[in-house]
Design an enzyme around this catalytic site. Structure first.
Site, PDB file in Angstrom:
ATOM      1  CG  ASP A 105      16.247 -15.775  -2.682  1.00  0.00           C
ATOM      2  OD1 ASP A 105      16.954 -15.633  -3.621  1.00  0.00           O
ATOM      3  OD2 ASP A 105      15.130 -15.425  -2.668  1.00  0.00           O
TER       4      ASP A 105
HETATM    5  N1  URA Z   1      12.741 -18.451  -5.615  1.00  0.00           N
HETATM    6  C1  URA Z   1      12.766 -17.618  -4.736  1.00  0.00           C
HETATM    7  O1  URA Z   1      12.141 -16.460  -4.451  1.00  0.00           O
HETATM    8  N2  URA Z   1      13.813 -17.838  -4.148  1.00  0.00           N
HETATM    9  C2  URA Z   1      14.788 -18.808  -4.171  1.00  0.00           C
HETATM   10  O2  URA Z   1      15.892 -18.876  -3.034  1.00  0.00           O
HETATM   11  C3  URA Z   1      14.709 -19.582  -4.923  1.00  0.00           C
HETATM   12  C4  URA Z   1      13.572 -19.616  -5.978  1.00  0.00           C
END
Ligand code: URA
Length: 236
Positions: A105
């Site tokens: 993310d």
């Molecule tokens: N899980 C998440 O919620 N975000 C990420 O970036 C990776 C795994």
């Protein structure tokens, strides 16, 4: 492969970025057969000549592999109209076809593999292969042992199926920080898993993917080529 510029040969082989390998060449660290070559545009015949960096032979690699310590604030994409992308951090690497393996993310930090090897990427991301990804997680509430049990059993996060069992440990005595290892890669998976227990993830960092561990020496936004050993272990 035929004739190739020495700096391109070294950069394509993952020795460094084009500017980093130019420095190596100018410092006299690069030998072609028995001769130290100090001109970056020297053309080598990849079929008949052998290249050494500090006396270590270099094999021409069609594929390259980098680990980036992704900072928050950039998106895991190859291009974006608004946000900085993870590939912007590898701007000096003049190799076409690079892409990030999987997604983090925008606000997630940590280990991101960047390569042009589609087959390895496919294998690492395939749901059938169950490649383990480990994250350091900080939450807004303490994580009780009951929550850990729930995360480890599998969580209903609103998808068709609950998540597969995870492994969770405390990162230290303060129960706000845990490590979680998961083998799937669902959208916002870690955040949604903790959220199912009323815990908001306020900081998330990936520290490993399969056998590959984030190099502690890399500051946020820094990257380096994987070693042969790291590449071989990831492929096996
Ligand atoms: N899980 C998440 O919620 N975000 C990420 O970036 C990776 C795994």
């Amino acid at each position: 492969m035929g004739l190739l510029r020495l700096d391109k040969f070294l950069a394509d082989s993952g020795i460094g970025t084009r500017s980093q390998v130019k420095v190596l060449i100018k410092k006299g660290k690069v030998r072609v057969d028995d001769n130290v070559i100090m001109s970056t545009d020297y053309k080598i015949d990849t079929e008949s000549q052998k290249v050494y960096v500090e006396n270590i032979p270099v094999n021409y690699n069609e594929f390259v592999y980098f680990m980036l310590n992704k900072p928050a604030g950039c998106v895991t994409a190859t291009t974006d109209k608004i946000d900085k992308t993870v590939l912007d951090y590898l701007n000096d690497v003049k190799i076409k076809g690079l892409f990030p393996v999987g997604r983090l993310d925008k606000d997630t930090e940590g280990l991101l593999l960047i390569t042009n090897d589609g087959e390895l990427s496919h294998n690492l991301l395939s749901p059938k292969k169950h490649v383990e990804k480990t994250y350091f997680v900080r939450t807004d509430i303490p994580i009780t042992s009951e929550i850990i049990d729930g995360l480890e059993t599998g969580v209903d996060i609103g998808d068709d199926k609950p998540t597969l069992p995870a492994k969770v440990t405390y990162a230290n005595d303060n129960k706000f920080e845990t490590y979680i290892s998961i083998t799937e890669g669902r959208f916002h998976q870690v955040k949604r898993m903790y959220k199912a227990f009323g815990a908001e993830v306020i900081y998330l960092k990936r520290i490993s993917m399969g056998s590959l561990k984030l190099d502690d020496d890399l500051a946020l936004g820094e990257f380096r080529a994987l070693s042969d050993d790291e590449i071989n272990r990831l492929k096996s």
